[in-house]
Motif scaffolding. Structure first.
Motif, short mmCIF file in Angstrom:
data_model
loop_
_atom_site.label_atom_id
_atom_site.label_comp_id
_atom_site.label_asym_id
_atom_site.label_seq_id
_atom_site.Cartn_x
_atom_site.Cartn_y
_atom_site.Cartn_z
N GLU A 55 28.34 -51.27 16.77
CA GLU A 55 28.31 -50.19 15.80
C GLU A 55 29.22 -50.44 14.60
O GLU A 55 29.00 -49.88 13.53
N ILE A 56 30.25 -51.24 14.77
CA ILE A 56 31.29 -51.38 13.75
C ILE A 56 30.76 -51.98 12.46
O ILE A 56 31.07 -51.51 11.37
N THR A 57 29.97 -53.03 12.53
CA THR A 57 29.63 -53.77 11.32
C THR A 57 28.47 -53.18 10.53
O THR A 57 28.60 -52.90 9.35
N THR A 58 27.34 -53.01 11.15
CA THR A 58 26.18 -52.51 10.43
C THR A 58 25.41 -51.53 11.29
O THR A 58 25.60 -51.46 12.50
N THR A 59 24.53 -50.81 10.67
CA THR A 59 23.76 -49.79 11.36
C THR A 59 22.30 -49.90 10.94
O THR A 59 22.00 -50.26 9.81
N ILE A 60 21.42 -49.54 11.85
CA ILE A 60 20.00 -49.47 11.55
C ILE A 60 19.62 -48.00 11.46
O ILE A 60 20.07 -47.18 12.26
N GLY A 61 18.79 -47.68 10.48
CA GLY A 61 18.33 -46.31 10.33
C GLY A 61 16.88 -46.28 9.90
O GLY A 61 16.32 -47.28 9.46
N ARG A 62 16.29 -45.10 10.04
CA ARG A 62 14.90 -44.88 9.64
C ARG A 62 14.88 -44.07 8.36
O ARG A 62 15.53 -43.03 8.27
N ILE A 63 14.16 -44.53 7.36
CA ILE A 63 14.06 -43.80 6.10
C ILE A 63 13.19 -42.56 6.33
O ILE A 63 12.08 -42.66 6.83
N VAL A 64 13.74 -41.38 5.99
CA VAL A 64 13.00 -40.13 6.18
C VAL A 64 12.63 -39.45 4.87
O VAL A 64 11.75 -38.59 4.85
N ALA A 65 13.29 -39.82 3.77
CA ALA A 65 12.94 -39.27 2.45
C ALA A 65 13.43 -40.24 1.38
O ALA A 65 14.44 -40.92 1.57
N VAL A 66 12.71 -40.28 0.27
CA VAL A 66 13.02 -41.21 -0.81
C VAL A 66 13.02 -40.44 -2.13
O VAL A 66 12.11 -39.65 -2.40
N GLY A 67 14.05 -40.66 -2.95
CA GLY A 67 14.11 -40.05 -4.26
C GLY A 67 13.02 -40.59 -5.18
O GLY A 67 12.50 -41.69 -4.97
N PRO A 68 12.68 -39.85 -6.23
CA PRO A 68 11.57 -40.25 -7.10
C PRO A 68 11.80 -41.54 -7.88
O PRO A 68 10.84 -42.17 -8.32
#
Length: 133
Positions: free
Chosen positions: A63-76
């Motif tokens: 967990e310390i160095t990097t994280t994976i995430g799922r994009i749920v919304a994107v700005g225009p």
């Protein structure tokens, strides 16, 4: 627990900043402005591929160095700069690699999210369960 008028929790940021996968994304997610993206961090793996439970020290190290995430919304304006080309390299639903301590953390509807600038995405990850962080 301090909350804003939008039901966004801004306390307890020292905890592991993920929400269990079985909790669904809330309705009416905040819409990022400009070139920002809203990411839901994915919990780190707790077992090996063969089913062995990983010790807490290994989980924490990942967990310390990097994280994976799922994009749920994107700005225009995300990935819309002329000097970057014409096609965005990530979209809603994609899993991405991002820095552990970047972005702005928010809790909305009981789910933890992070808002990043679009240029803070390190990589698109096609199989997030295969990444050893």
């Amino acid at each position: 627990m301090a909350k804003t008028r939008f039901d966004i929790n801004v306390d307890n940021l020292d905890d592991i900043w993920v929400t269990d996968d079985y909790i669904a994304d809330p309705d009416n997610l905040p819409q990022p402005c400009g070139w920002r993206i809203l990411i839901r961090p994915v919990p780190p793996r707790t077992k090996t591929e063969s089913g062995l439970h990983l010790p807490d020290s290994v989980i924490h190290r990942e967990e310390i160095t990097t994280t994976i995430g799922r994009i749920v919304a994107v700005g225009p304006l995300a990935w819309q700069r002329e000097d970057w080309g014409h096609e965005p390299w990530a979209k809603v639903g994609d899993y991405v690699l991002h820095a552990k301590f970047g972005g702005k953390r928010i809790e909305y509807g009981g789910v933890k999210f992070v808002i990043f600038n679009d240029d803070e995405v390190i990589a698109v990850v096609t199989k997030p369960d295969k990444v050893s962080r």
